[in-house]
Design a protein around this motif. Sequence first.
Motif, short mmCIF file in Angstrom:
data_model
loop_
_atom_site.label_atom_id
_atom_site.label_comp_id
_atom_site.label_asym_id
_atom_site.label_seq_id
_atom_site.Cartn_x
_atom_site.Cartn_y
_atom_site.Cartn_z
N LEU A 151 1.87 1.88 -3.52
CA LEU A 151 0.73 2.43 -4.26
C LEU A 151 0.51 3.90 -3.89
N GLY A 152 0.76 4.22 -2.59
CA GLY A 152 0.64 5.61 -2.17
C GLY A 152 1.71 6.49 -2.81
N MET A 153 2.93 5.98 -2.93
CA MET A 153 4.00 6.74 -3.59
C MET A 153 3.69 6.96 -5.07
N ALA A 154 3.01 5.99 -5.69
CA ALA A 154 2.64 6.11 -7.09
C ALA A 154 1.43 7.00 -7.30
N GLY A 155 0.79 7.41 -6.19
CA GLY A 155 -0.37 8.28 -6.30
C GLY A 155 -1.67 7.57 -6.62
N LEU A 156 -1.68 6.22 -6.52
CA LEU A 156 -2.88 5.46 -6.84
C LEU A 156 -3.87 5.43 -5.69
N ILE A 157 -3.38 5.54 -4.46
CA ILE A 157 -4.25 5.62 -3.29
C ILE A 157 -3.74 6.72 -2.37
N SER A 158 -4.56 7.12 -1.42
CA SER A 158 -4.18 8.15 -0.46
C SER A 158 -4.60 7.71 0.94
N SER A 159 -4.02 8.35 1.93
CA SER A 159 -4.38 8.03 3.31
C SER A 159 -5.83 8.41 3.60
N ASP A 160 -6.30 9.50 3.00
CA ASP A 160 -7.71 9.91 3.19
C ASP A 160 -8.66 8.87 2.63
N LEU A 161 -8.31 8.28 1.49
CA LEU A 161 -9.16 7.25 0.88
C LEU A 161 -9.27 6.04 1.81
N LEU A 162 -8.14 5.62 2.38
CA LEU A 162 -8.16 4.47 3.29
C LEU A 162 -8.91 4.80 4.59
N LEU A 184 0.82 -1.21 0.00
CA LEU A 184 0.00 0.00 0.00
C LEU A 184 0.86 1.27 0.00
N SER A 185 2.01 1.22 0.66
CA SER A 185 2.91 2.39 0.65
C SER A 185 3.45 2.65 -0.76
N LYS A 206 2.81 9.81 6.09
CA LYS A 206 4.17 10.35 6.17
C LYS A 206 4.72 10.63 4.77
N ILE A 207 4.45 9.74 3.82
CA ILE A 207 4.90 9.95 2.44
C ILE A 207 4.27 11.20 1.85
N GLU A 208 2.97 11.38 2.11
CA GLU A 208 2.26 12.55 1.59
C GLU A 208 2.78 13.84 2.21
N GLU A 209 3.09 13.81 3.50
CA GLU A 209 3.64 15.00 4.15
C GLU A 209 5.01 15.37 3.59
N LYS A 210 5.84 14.35 3.35
CA LYS A 210 7.17 14.62 2.79
C LYS A 210 7.06 15.17 1.37
N ARG A 211 6.13 14.62 0.58
CA ARG A 211 5.92 15.10 -0.78
C ARG A 211 5.44 16.55 -0.78
N MET A 212 4.58 16.90 0.18
CA MET A 212 4.07 18.27 0.28
C MET A 212 5.19 19.24 0.62
N LEU A 213 6.08 18.83 1.53
CA LEU A 213 7.21 19.69 1.89
C LEU A 213 8.14 19.92 0.71
N ILE A 214 8.34 18.87 -0.12
CA ILE A 214 9.20 19.01 -1.30
C ILE A 214 8.57 19.99 -2.30
N GLU A 215 7.25 19.89 -2.49
CA GLU A 215 6.56 20.80 -3.41
C GLU A 215 6.61 22.23 -2.92
N ILE A 216 6.47 22.43 -1.60
CA ILE A 216 6.54 23.80 -1.02
C ILE A 216 7.93 24.39 -1.21
N SER A 217 8.97 23.56 -0.99
CA SER A 217 10.34 24.05 -1.14
C SER A 217 10.66 24.40 -2.59
#
Length: 284
Positions: free
Chosen positions: A214-225, A211-212, A271-282
Motif C-alpha cells: 500500500l505504501g508503494m502504491a502511495g495509498l498510505i505513508s509512514s508519517d500517517l502510520l 502495508l508495504s 525505506k521505500i519512501e527514501e528510495k523513491r525520493m532518491l530516484i526523483e532527485i536523480s
Amino acid sequence: MKRLKFNPVLYISTIFHNNIKKFSKRKSEVNNNEDELSLFWHIQELRKHCIYSIIWLAFFSSISFVFMNPIINFLEKPYNNSIKLYKNNLLTQNLSSISIFEVITVNFKICFLIGLSISLPFILRELWKFIVPALYENEKKIAQVFIVASVILFYTGIAFGFYLVIPYFFSNALTWSSQYAHVMITYENYFNSLIILIFIFGIVFEIPVILSLLGMAGLISSDLLKKNRKITFILCFIIGAILSPPEVLSLCLIALPMYFMTEISIYFIKKIEEKRMLIEISKS
C-alpha cells in the motif's frame, strides 16, 4: 452539358487518400488480430499455471491424507496438554463427536488446508512464472522480495500461533468455561477453532507485506502510520479482546504481535519512501 476538366493533382490526392484509408483499415485489423492472439496466449498461460497449482495442491493434500493419523495426533497436542491441568468432572477428557460424518469431514478439511499451506510456495511460483514476462528488471527484484517475505512471514505466523499462543488460549479458555459448566468439546469445534487461530496469525504476520504494498502504491505513508500509533495500538487490543478469552495474557499474545507487525511496516515504508525520493532527485 458542361464538361468536367481533368485535375491530376486532385486525382493523385484522392488515390493517396484512399490508399491511406485502406492501409489504416488493414493495420487496425492486424492489430486487432494481434490483440486477440495476445489475449488468447495469456488465457492459455493462466490456464496452464492454474492447472499446475491445482496439481501441487492435490499432491500435497494426498500426502497429508496418507499421514493423517500423525498429523491429527500432532494437532491435538494443545488440547491434550491443556486437559492434563484439570482433574475435575466439569471437563470431558476426550474430544466428542455428535455426528457420524463429523470426524471424516473435519479430517478431509484438515488435509486440504495442510496441503494448501505446504503448496503455497509452489502456487506462488506458478503465479510468478505468469507475471514475470510483463515486469521490468527492477520490478522483478521487488516482486521476488515480496513473494519470499510473504511466504516466510506466513509460516512464521503459523508457528508463532501454534506453539506460543494456542496452548495459552485453550488453557485459559478451559479454565474460564469449566468453572460454570460441564465442558464437552466436539471434534469439529476444536479443530475449527484451531484452524481459525492458526490462519489468523498467518495473516497477522502478513501485515508488513500488505502495508508495504500500500505504501508503494502511495495509498498510505509512514508519517500517517506514525501519527496514528495510538489508534493502531487501541485497535490491536480491541481485535485481541474479540479473539481471545477474557484473560490478560492471551489478549497480549494476540494484540502485541499485531502492533509489532505494524511498527515493522512503518520501517519498511520509510525505506521505500527514501528510495523513491532518491530516484526523483536523480531524475531531476
